[in-house]
Structure formats: structure tokens, C-alpha cells
Scaffold this active site. Structure first.
Site, PDB file in Angstrom:
ATOM      1  N   ARG A  22       8.170   1.194   7.847  1.00 45.51           N
ATOM      2  CA  ARG A  22       7.235   2.360   5.836  1.00 45.51           C
ATOM      3  C   ARG A  22       8.619   3.656   6.008  1.00 45.51           C
ATOM      4  O   ARG A  22       8.867   4.094   6.813  1.00 45.51           O
ATOM      5  CB  ARG A  22       6.110   2.385   6.347  1.00 45.51           C
ATOM      6  CG  ARG A  22       4.707   1.560   6.749  1.00 45.51           C
ATOM      7  CD  ARG A  22       4.047   1.441   7.028  1.00 45.51           C
ATOM      8  NE  ARG A  22       3.268   0.440   6.299  1.00 45.51           N
ATOM      9  CZ  ARG A  22       1.967   0.166   6.221  1.00 45.51           C
ATOM     10  NH1 ARG A  22       1.325   1.231   5.690  1.00 45.51           N
ATOM     11  NH2 ARG A  22       1.332  -1.380   6.419  1.00 45.51           N
ATOM     12  N   ASN A  65      -2.873  -6.346 -11.979  1.00 43.40           N
ATOM     13  CA  ASN A  65      -3.704  -7.291 -10.941  1.00 43.40           C
ATOM     14  C   ASN A  65      -4.675  -6.427 -10.807  1.00 43.40           C
ATOM     15  O   ASN A  65      -6.174  -6.063 -11.829  1.00 43.40           O
ATOM     16  CB  ASN A  65      -3.539  -8.346  -9.717  1.00 43.40           C
ATOM     17  CG  ASN A  65      -5.094  -8.877  -9.489  1.00 43.40           C
ATOM     18  OD1 ASN A  65      -5.796  -9.730  -9.628  1.00 43.40           O
ATOM     19  ND2 ASN A  65      -6.127  -8.299  -8.552  1.00 43.40           N
ATOM     20  N   GLU A 117       7.205   6.660   5.365  1.00 41.54           N
ATOM     21  CA  GLU A 117       6.465   7.813   5.879  1.00 41.54           C
ATOM     22  C   GLU A 117       6.931   8.940   6.623  1.00 41.54           C
ATOM     23  O   GLU A 117       7.231   8.800   7.446  1.00 41.54           O
ATOM     24  CB  GLU A 117       4.745   6.635   6.550  1.00 41.54           C
ATOM     25  CG  GLU A 117       5.394   6.338   7.281  1.00 41.54           C
ATOM     26  CD  GLU A 117       3.757   5.267   7.910  1.00 41.54           C
ATOM     27  OE1 GLU A 117       3.222   5.262   7.298  1.00 41.54           O
ATOM     28  OE2 GLU A 117       4.355   5.614   9.634  1.00 41.54           O
ATOM     29  N   THR A 123       2.341  -3.410  19.375  1.00 42.72           N
ATOM     30  CA  THR A 123       3.329  -3.226  18.760  1.00 42.72           C
ATOM     31  C   THR A 123       3.157  -1.524  17.682  1.00 42.72           C
ATOM     32  O   THR A 123       2.395  -1.781  16.831  1.00 42.72           O
ATOM     33  CB  THR A 123       4.096  -3.801  16.970  1.00 42.72           C
ATOM     34  OG1 THR A 123       2.825  -4.751  16.505  1.00 42.72           O
ATOM     35  CG2 THR A 123       4.080  -4.479  18.190  1.00 42.72           C
ATOM     36  N   THR A 132      -8.702   4.645  -1.698  1.00 42.32           N
ATOM     37  CA  THR A 132      -8.087   4.910  -0.321  1.00 42.32           C
ATOM     38  C   THR A 132      -7.807   6.120  -0.136  1.00 42.32           C
ATOM     39  O   THR A 132      -7.817   6.373  -1.405  1.00 42.32           O
ATOM     40  CB  THR A 132      -6.291   3.293  -0.299  1.00 42.32           C
ATOM     41  OG1 THR A 132      -5.895   4.266   0.494  1.00 42.32           O
ATOM     42  CG2 THR A 132      -6.825   2.905  -1.463  1.00 42.32           C
ATOM     43  N   TYR A 152       0.692  -0.434  -3.701  1.00 43.13           N
ATOM     44  CA  TYR A 152      -0.130  -0.763  -3.509  1.00 43.13           C
ATOM     45  C   TYR A 152      -0.810   1.091  -3.247  1.00 43.13           C
ATOM     46  O   TYR A 152      -2.300   0.720  -4.849  1.00 43.13           O
ATOM     47  CB  TYR A 152      -1.341  -1.362  -2.722  1.00 43.13           C
ATOM     48  CG  TYR A 152      -2.397  -0.824  -1.835  1.00 43.13           C
ATOM     49  CD1 TYR A 152      -3.511  -1.387  -3.196  1.00 43.13           C
ATOM     50  CD2 TYR A 152      -2.736  -0.099  -1.268  1.00 43.13           C
ATOM     51  CE1 TYR A 152      -4.430  -1.297  -2.553  1.00 43.13           C
ATOM     52  CE2 TYR A 152      -3.250  -0.284  -0.408  1.00 43.13           C
ATOM     53  CZ  TYR A 152      -5.098  -0.468  -1.431  1.00 43.13           C
ATOM     54  OH  TYR A 152      -6.698  -0.542  -0.279  1.00 43.13           O
ATOM     55  N   HIS A 153      -1.391   1.874  -2.765  1.00 45.07           N
ATOM     56  CA  HIS A 153      -1.787   2.521  -2.791  1.00 45.07           C
ATOM     57  C   HIS A 153      -1.770   3.225  -4.351  1.00 45.07           C
ATOM     58  O   HIS A 153      -2.307   3.970  -5.101  1.00 45.07           O
ATOM     59  CB  HIS A 153      -1.040   3.576  -2.093  1.00 45.07           C
ATOM     60  CG  HIS A 153      -1.757   3.601  -1.071  1.00 45.07           C
ATOM     61  ND1 HIS A 153      -1.265   2.430   0.212  1.00 45.07           N
ATOM     62  CD2 HIS A 153      -2.897   3.104  -0.247  1.00 45.07           C
ATOM     63  CE1 HIS A 153      -1.507   2.102   1.286  1.00 45.07           C
ATOM     64  NE2 HIS A 153      -2.464   2.534   1.111  1.00 45.07           N
ATOM     65  N   LYS A 190      -4.608   2.197  -7.209  1.00 46.08           N
ATOM     66  CA  LYS A 190      -5.230   2.854  -7.120  1.00 46.08           C
ATOM     67  C   LYS A 190      -5.364   4.023  -7.405  1.00 46.08           C
ATOM     68  O   LYS A 190      -6.717   5.453  -8.332  1.00 46.08           O
ATOM     69  CB  LYS A 190      -5.372   3.062  -5.471  1.00 46.08           C
ATOM     70  CG  LYS A 190      -5.784   2.009  -5.158  1.00 46.08           C
ATOM     71  CD  LYS A 190      -7.387   1.383  -4.660  1.00 46.08           C
ATOM     72  CE  LYS A 190      -7.648   0.100  -4.208  1.00 46.08           C
ATOM     73  NZ  LYS A 190      -8.465  -1.069  -4.284  1.00 46.08           N
ATOM     74  N   ASP A 205     -15.494 -13.261  -7.489  1.00 47.62           N
ATOM     75  CA  ASP A 205     -14.342 -13.507  -6.726  1.00 47.62           C
ATOM     76  C   ASP A 205     -13.499 -14.946  -7.424  1.00 47.62           C
ATOM     77  O   ASP A 205     -13.810 -15.394  -8.328  1.00 47.62           O
ATOM     78  CB  ASP A 205     -14.428 -13.983  -5.697  1.00 47.62           C
ATOM     79  CG  ASP A 205     -13.182 -13.408  -4.601  1.00 47.62           C
ATOM     80  OD1 ASP A 205     -13.217 -12.357  -3.815  1.00 47.62           O
ATOM     81  OD2 ASP A 205     -11.386 -13.921  -4.697  1.00 47.62           O
ATOM     82  N   ASN A 206     -11.800 -14.634  -8.026  1.00 45.67           N
ATOM     83  CA  ASN A 206     -11.450 -15.468  -8.229  1.00 45.67           C
ATOM     84  C   ASN A 206     -10.156 -15.868  -7.599  1.00 45.67           C
ATOM     85  O   ASN A 206      -9.122 -17.057  -7.341  1.00 45.67           O
ATOM     86  CB  ASN A 206     -10.415 -14.967  -9.671  1.00 45.67           C
ATOM     87  CG  ASN A 206      -9.255 -13.630  -8.722  1.00 45.67           C
ATOM     88  OD1 ASN A 206      -9.443 -13.395  -7.752  1.00 45.67           O
ATOM     89  ND2 ASN A 206      -8.151 -14.012  -9.395  1.00 45.67           N
ATOM     90  N   SER A 263       2.932   3.796  -1.220  1.00 46.24           N
ATOM     91  CA  SER A 263       3.323   1.992  -1.480  1.00 46.24           C
ATOM     92  C   SER A 263       2.887   2.139  -3.648  1.00 46.24           C
ATOM     93  O   SER A 263       2.143   2.180  -3.399  1.00 46.24           O
ATOM     94  CB  SER A 263       2.851   1.560  -0.653  1.00 46.24           C
ATOM     95  OG  SER A 263       1.452   0.833  -1.097  1.00 46.24           O
TER      96      SER A 263
END
Ligand code: NAD
Length: 384
Positions: free
Chosen positions: A327, A118, A329, A254, A144, A181-182, A185, A31-32, A179
Site C-alpha cells: 500500500r 456501487n 501509506e 505477515t 470508515t 474505496y475510502h 466513503k 442485500d443483492n 484508496s
């Protein structure tokens, strides 16, 4: 098996290290600490973790013949990564080491760029390292279910057979992630598929649902030392874990938007089972194999109802609080992802229900003092 676990300090990485070590494998952990840095930036803390990874490994190694080894390495530093791959020459690599938060990736240009750089470049460095030093290794890469989005057709496991103007082809399933992030992937999956095809390396891409849970067989051995991180905040917290923390604080749950959004879920113990099953059944040389790694589907509303009932049985009265969805979506949509492969290979899914939610509430109650309500509400919006 010699198994290298990338992202070993994380929510899933740490339990995976202990799990494989318990099974008698040689575990190499890496890990970093980049997640720790993001936690500092946002002033957030995980619950329930008292010791850093070096201390946790020291404690774990006291009672085990085959010691876990730890490397502090950034996947972006390819030379460092190469030297580890050359030394270890693992039989399998479990790759968790990415920035995993969709809200973080949508927070700013810098955060989106960091996430994609990253994740995509780290993964690319790994692919080149595998080609050079351990071409026979089995790469088990965490993707994911969010890569697929919510298409109006069934979601297959990674591949789609199509017929176009009378001709047939097998193509990577077309994805519509929600997103940056997604998206990172999706880019990873494309790069890996090319690498397997071109260099004949082997990979299992695990398109994982949203994980929930706070304990595994190994964390239970010594909670004080072996707990994994548990996030309930708007950046790293996944929905069930956040609902449980809200219930513990006697706060309403929420729900973003209508709550009709359906998603795929699995228990953290099932993540470990799925990764083990994948490792024990490697794909062929040159194969890019995709499994949809989830066990159950729920709408967000259904999840809230389960947690509300579980809270009630613990004497806590709460209800749902609908928030404007931060979001972009679909809130009403078709959702039918396939997940037969891991079940066929022997996965016996754990179900999320009122009993399990109630057990989680009891466990998280111990950390109630550490929960800060200000982190419950979403701050990052997809569109400003
Ligand atoms: N937790 C979930 O619900 C979930 C769902 C689907 C997919 N996933 C994927 O599973 C993986 C693990 O998720 P998690 O929840 O344990 O995340 P996590 O953030 O807790 O763990 C990831 C770890 O990787 C490390 N890392 C990140 N970039 C790195 C780099 N360049 N070099 C070395 N280490 C690096 C981080 O420091 C962190 O400890 C991620 O790839 C995530 O996208 C998680």
C-alpha cells in the site's frame, strides 16, 4: 422501531439483523449478494458459514415473534429500492451495503469504477428515496476511519472549527483517504451532508475503525446456523482476523512494511452496540452528525505481538514476517483521533488483548481445514 438493514448478508449486516430482532424491533433485511459475486471472482470463501441468508433467517424466525423480512434488492435499482422504502417506511436505516475492500478497489480500473459507482450511486439513490418516502427516517451510514487518513493534527469527529484570516467557520473535516474505496466513503459523506442541509433529513455517519471478531451474543445461540462470515484473505480479511487465521495455521504473521502504522479498531460486538446507541439517540432534523466509531488504537506491530503471545499460550510458536508494503501509506505518523461521542452516550468498549485473541484462536481452530494459506499474502499493489 422499524429498522431496515442494508447489506444484511455481510459480515456486520447479519449480526446486526439478529441483534435488533433480539431487542424486539421489526427488522427488514436487504442485500443483492454482490459480495458473494466478488468472492466467486477471486475464488475466496468466508470461513464458518454453512447456510445462506434465506436459510439463516428461516431458522432465526422459528423462535421469534417478530420475523425478519428479507428483500433481494440492489441499491443501484432505485425503483426497487423506492418500492421497499414506500412499503416499510422505516424509523431507521442502517446502511452497510457497499463494496468494503480497499485492495479490491485498487485491483483494476474496473474494480475502482465498480466500487465508486456501487457505493456513491447506491447511497445517492437511498438519499433520494428517503426524501421521497420516509423523510423522518434516521439514516445510520457506515463510513470508515480510513476516510481521514493519517493527518499530522488531531482527527475530530467529522467537523473542524477553523479560523482563517480572522474569520471563523465550521467545516467538514478535510480528508486524505488512502484508496478508491475510502474515497467512495468521502464522496458519500459529502453527498449526505448536502442532503441533510438541503432536505432536512437526519443522518449519523459512523466513521468506523477496523472491525475484528467472529462471534456476537446472537451468533453464539446457534453457531451452525447463525455464524457470520469471517474473511482472512487479502481482499476482504481485516488485519486481526487474518492474523488469527495465520496463527491457527501455524504461519508467521505477515506485517506490511515496518508495522508502525497505527489504526483504530473495535470488536464486532461493539459495532452492534454503537449502531444501537446511534439508533436510540437520533440526531435533529437536518443534522449531519458524525461519530468516530472505534474503541482502541494499535500499531500493526503491536497487534502482531498480542496474537503471537496468544498463539504461544495455545502451544503455537510463530513470529512476525515483514513484507514490502503493498500500500501507499505513511509508516511513521501522528495519530490522535477523537472518539468521545459514543462513549458519552454509554458505549462500554471491549478490549483486544491476549485473552480475547486466544479465544478467537480457539474458535477459528474449528475451521482450520477450510483456511487456505495462499490467501494470506497480499496480491494487490497500490502502485504496480
Ligand atoms: N468490516 C470492517 O472492518 C469495516 C470497517 C469500517 C467500515 N466498514 C463498512 O461497514 C459496512 C459493512 O462492512 P462489512 O465488513 O459487513 O462488509 P460486507 O461486504 O461483508 O457487507 C456488505 C454487504 O452489502 C452488500 N451490498 C454491496 N453493494 C450493494 C448494493 N448495491 N445493493 C445491495 N447490497 C449491496 C454486499 O452483498 C454485502 O453483503 C461497509 O459499508 C464497510 O465499508 C466495515
Amino acid at each position: 422501531m422499524k429498522i431496515l438493514i442494508l447489506g444484511a448478508d455481510g459480515y456486520l449486516g447479519w449480526p446486526t439483523c439478529m441483534y435488533f430482532s433480539d431487542l424486539g424491533h421489526d427488522v427488514y433485511a436487504l442485500d443483492n449478494f454482490s459480495k458473494r459475486k466478488i468472492e466467486l471472482e477471486f475464488g475466496i470463501n468466508s470461513l464458518s458459514q454453512n447456510y445462506n441468508i434465506v436459510q439463516r433467517i428461516e431458522e432465526w424466525n422459528k423462535n421469534i415473534k417478530k420475523k425478519i423480512n428479507f428483500y433481494n434488492c440492489d441499491l443501484l435499482n432505485h425503483r426497487n429500492l423506492y418500492s421497499i422504502l414506500e412499503r416499510v417506511r422505516p424509523d431507521a436505516i442502517v446502511h452497510y451495503a457497499e463494496q468494503p475492500s480497499a485492495p479490491y478497489s485498487m485491483h483494476s480500473r474496473e474494480a475502482a469504477v465498480f466500487t465508486q459507482y456501487n457505493n456513491v450511486i447506491g447511497n445517492l439513490n437511498l438519499l433520494f428515496g428517503i426524501k421521497k418516502y420516509c423523510p423522518n427516517t434516521h439514516l445510520i451510514k457506515l463510513g470508515t476511519m480510513g476516510e481521514y487518513g493519517t493527518p499530522n493534527i488531531d482527527i475530530e469527529e467529522g467537523w473542524l472549527n477553523i479560523e482563517h484570516k480572522g474569520r471563523k467557520e465550521r467545516i467538514l473535516y478535510p480528508k486524505k483517504p488512502g484508496s478508491f474505496y475510502h474515497l467512495s466513503k468521502v464522496h458519500d459523506s459529502n453527498n449526505i451532508e448536502f442532503a441533510t442541509r438541503n432536505w432536512k433529513i437526519r443522518c449519523t455517519d459512523l466513521n468506523q475503525g477496523v472491525v475484528y471478531g467472529i462471534e456476537t451474543e446472537q451468533t453464539k445461540k446457534n453457531e451452525k446456523f447463525f455464524n457470520t462470515s469471517f474473511h482472512y484473505d487479502d481482499i476482504f480479511g481485516t488485519v486481526i482476523n487474518r492474523f488469527i487465521a495465520q496463527a491457527v495455521k501455524k504461519k508467521n504473521l505477515t506485517v506490511y512494511g515496518s508495522g508502525n502504522q497505527r489504526r483504530a479498531f473495535l470488536n464486532i460486538q461493539d459495532t452492534l452496540n454503537c449502531v444501537r446507541i446511534s439508533a436510540e439517540n437520533p440526531p435533529q432534523e437536518g443534522e449531519f452528525r458524525v461519530f468516530n466509531q472505534y474503541t482502541e488504537q494499535f500499531s500493526i506491530d503491536e497487534l502482531a505481538d498480542i496474537v503471537i503471545s496468544a498463539a504461544k499460550s495455545n502451544g503455537i510458536q510463530i513470529k512476525k514476517e515483514k513484507l514490502k508494503n503493498p500500500r501507499t501509506e505513511m509508516e511513521k505518523h501522528y495519530y490522535n483521533p477523537k472518539n468521545e461521542s459514543l462513549i458519552k452516550l454509554g458505549l462500554k468498549p471491549i478490549s483486544f488483548n491476549e485473552t480475547l485473541a486466544s479465544q478467537m484462536i480457539s474458535k477459528v481452530l474449528k475451521y482450520s481445514e477450510e483456511i487456505h494459506e495462499k490467501f494470506f499474502k497480499p496480491k494487490v499493489k497500490w502502485v504496480e
